[in-house]
Design an enzyme around this catalytic site. Sequence first.
Site, PDB file in Angstrom:
ATOM      1  N   HIS A   1      -8.446  -6.270   4.391  1.00  0.00           N
ATOM      2  CA  HIS A   1      -7.944  -5.586   5.500  1.00  0.00           C
ATOM      3  C   HIS A   1      -9.406  -5.125   6.242  1.00  0.00           C
ATOM      4  CE1 HIS A   1      -3.703  -3.955   4.941  1.00  0.00           C
ATOM      5  NE2 HIS A   1      -3.770  -5.244   5.054  1.00  0.00           N
TER       6      HIS A   1
ATOM      7  N   ASP B   1     -10.430   4.113  10.830  1.00  0.00           N
ATOM      8  CA  ASP B   1      -9.558   2.861  11.426  1.00  0.00           C
ATOM      9  C   ASP B   1     -10.050   2.464  12.799  1.00  0.00           C
ATOM     10  OD1 ASP B   1      -7.936   1.580   9.279  1.00  0.00           O
ATOM     11  OD2 ASP B   1      -7.231   3.763   9.005  1.00  0.00           O
TER      12      ASP B   1
ATOM     13  N   TRP C   1       0.710  -1.244  -0.064  1.00  0.00           N
ATOM     14  CA  TRP C   1      -0.107   0.065  -0.117  1.00  0.00           C
ATOM     15  C   TRP C   1       0.859   1.269   0.000  1.00  0.00           C
ATOM     16  CZ3 TRP C   1      -0.239   4.139   3.760  1.00  0.00           C
ATOM     17  CH2 TRP C   1      -1.095   5.039   3.130  1.00  0.00           C
TER      18      TRP C   1
ATOM     19  N   ASP D   1      -7.065  -4.338  10.155  1.00  0.00           N
ATOM     20  CA  ASP D   1      -6.289  -3.200   9.862  1.00  0.00           C
ATOM     21  C   ASP D   1      -7.270  -1.976  10.816  1.00  0.00           C
ATOM     22  OD1 ASP D   1      -4.570  -1.008   9.252  1.00  0.00           O
ATOM     23  OD2 ASP D   1      -5.136  -0.903   7.170  1.00  0.00           O
TER      24      ASP D   1
ATOM     25  N   HIS E   1     -11.818   1.566   2.698  1.00  0.00           N
ATOM     26  CA  HIS E   1     -11.192   2.367   1.502  1.00  0.00           C
ATOM     27  C   HIS E   1     -12.292   2.623   0.487  1.00  0.00           C
ATOM     28  CE1 HIS E   1      -6.611   1.717   2.534  1.00  0.00           C
ATOM     29  NE2 HIS E   1      -7.378   2.135   3.655  1.00  0.00           N
TER      30      HIS E   1
ATOM     31  N   ASP F   1      -9.809  -3.144   1.683  1.00  0.00           N
ATOM     32  CA  ASP F   1      -9.552  -2.842   3.180  1.00  0.00           C
ATOM     33  C   ASP F   1     -10.994  -2.172   3.308  1.00  0.00           C
ATOM     34  OD1 ASP F   1      -9.683  -0.707   5.153  1.00  0.00           O
ATOM     35  OD2 ASP F   1      -7.363  -0.843   5.159  1.00  0.00           O
TER      36      ASP F   1
ATOM     37  N   ASP G   1     -12.540   7.091   6.620  1.00  0.00           N
ATOM     38  CA  ASP G   1     -11.529   6.048   7.029  1.00  0.00           C
ATOM     39  C   ASP G   1     -10.877   6.032   8.207  1.00  0.00           C
ATOM     40  OD1 ASP G   1      -9.816   3.672   6.488  1.00  0.00           O
ATOM     41  OD2 ASP G   1      -8.581   4.929   5.024  1.00  0.00           O
TER      42      ASP G   1
ATOM     43  N   GLU H   1      -2.956  -3.232  -2.494  1.00  0.00           N
ATOM     44  CA  GLU H   1      -4.020  -2.519  -1.674  1.00  0.00           C
ATOM     45  C   GLU H   1      -4.379  -0.941  -2.010  1.00  0.00           C
ATOM     46  OE1 GLU H   1      -3.433  -2.008   2.379  1.00  0.00           O
ATOM     47  OE2 GLU H   1      -5.450  -1.337   2.894  1.00  0.00           O
TER      48      GLU H   1
ATOM     49  N   LYS I   1      -7.220   2.436  -2.472  1.00  0.00           N
ATOM     50  CA  LYS I   1      -7.645   3.426  -1.612  1.00  0.00           C
ATOM     51  C   LYS I   1      -8.536   4.329  -2.233  1.00  0.00           C
ATOM     52  CE  LYS I   1      -6.106   5.932   2.550  1.00  0.00           C
ATOM     53  NZ  LYS I   1      -5.269   5.869   3.717  1.00  0.00           N
TER      54      LYS I   1
HETATM   55  C1  RNT Z   1      -3.776   2.530   4.881  1.00  0.00           C
HETATM   56  C2  RNT Z   1      -3.913   1.102   4.321  1.00  0.00           C
HETATM   57  C3  RNT Z   1      -2.765   0.430   4.975  1.00  0.00           C
HETATM   58  C4  RNT Z   1      -2.146   0.761   6.420  1.00  0.00           C
HETATM   59  C5  RNT Z   1      -1.400  -0.284   6.984  1.00  0.00           C
HETATM   60  C6  RNT Z   1      -0.569   0.540   8.303  1.00  0.00           C
HETATM   61  O1  RNT Z   1      -4.821   3.161   4.406  1.00  0.00           O
HETATM   62  O2  RNT Z   1      -4.962   0.785   5.214  1.00  0.00           O
HETATM   63  O3  RNT Z   1      -3.191  -0.893   5.114  1.00  0.00           O
HETATM   64  O4  RNT Z   1      -3.301   0.788   7.203  1.00  0.00           O
HETATM   65  O5  RNT Z   1      -0.357  -0.466   6.068  1.00  0.00           O
HETATM   66 ZN    ZN Z   2      -5.469  -1.199   4.943  1.00  0.00          ZN
END
Ligand code: RNT
Ligand code: ZN
Length: 421
Positions: free
Chosen positions: A288, A298, A187, A328, A264, A261, A296, A228, A230
Amino acid sequence: MTTSRQIEQTYKLARERYGELGVNTDMAMRQLRKVAISLHCWQGDDVGGFESADGLSGGGIMATGAYPGKARTADELRADFEKAVSLIPGRHRLNLHAMYAETKGKGDRNELEPRHFKGWVQWAQANRFGMDFNGTYFSHPKAADGFTLSSADKGIRKFWVEHGIACRKIGAYMGRQLGTPCVTNTWIPDGYKDIPIDRKGPRERLKESLDEILSDKINRNHLLDAVEGKLFGIGSESYVVGSHEFYLSYAVTNGMLLCLDTGHFHPTETVADKISAVMTFLDEILLHVSRGVRWDSDHVVILSDELAALAQELVRGDYLDRVHIGLDFFDASINRIAAWVIGTRCMIKALLMALLEPTKKLARIEAQGDHTSRLAMLEELKTLPFGAVWDYYCLKSSVPAGDAWLSEVKAYEGNVLSNRM
Ligand code: RNT
Ligand code: ZN
């Protein structure tokens, strides 16, 4: 506190109840036991890594909160991780980022080698954890202008290509040593805060960089490559080079893993629906699992409708062997070990719920066109005695059932974390 006897008695009744619907609870638990979740190391130290004392900077991702006691060294992070997995049923994996290398401060990221991860691998071996890996393309002076693999600066691009090549060697080493393929994910934060003129150039350069990184064929029993995408990041709101469409196309063309993810995409999109779409064209994918709140963000994963739907798709589509489930999220405002435990236990709960669904029966009802019964059944299933099966699964896995894990985390906080001031 519930005793083992109570858990067993309640389970017996639950087993009967599910049995009436044709669901075998023992079989569901046997299937669940085979699923390994990849726990992300970065929940343990707010995505800091051990290269410098400053920790996370740049890359458009952000851990908020200042809860005391975060891991400051690899040994502390390993101890915290062991504590967390001791409270989670099943056998799981560690997902490590390159910035957690043990280099004693020597060398840059393009010079990383398998030997810098020997400590992690030996520890994983001893604890029987599989490992997954990630290049770290952020929190670095050469990522400061927001471009890495897609940079127009030849030197910068070369540096990150070298990092990517190094990371695949490290991933292959982990997979070889541990006897289970290491999913190595890429990523990158590349993108623009404001409206760009040239959307094409950076994407063409990213493709070239990825082609260079992936040119070496590596045994898939050791290494599985993932990319990955986003939608946006802080500082890359208007344009992200590695968008979903970009990586979906790249993964399909190159027969590699796509990483989805759950944070994302646009907030009204559901990743659950994307699984069967991409799995029609890809052998395997990486997830993820995260929880975005309005953006986003997290947040720690909880047992939400979205999570339940995701797990249902994995089970209904018979995808559990082809989908690598990674987590994640990073919350620095609560006990970090509890964050791991809550998020991972929720992921496993969602899978168990899905495995306890009378899927064949529901599919038959649907095929018959009886959409009334389909909706009615789905709602009735929600109040079946799932908790009794979950507690029993924890009991049989020798981990605390119910909230009993919390007092262990609190004790660890008092004995270990509080000394890290
Ligand atoms: C970032 C991505 C990625 C990170 C990690 C730390 O938006 O989701 O996967 O969160 O690699
Ligand atoms: Zn991620």
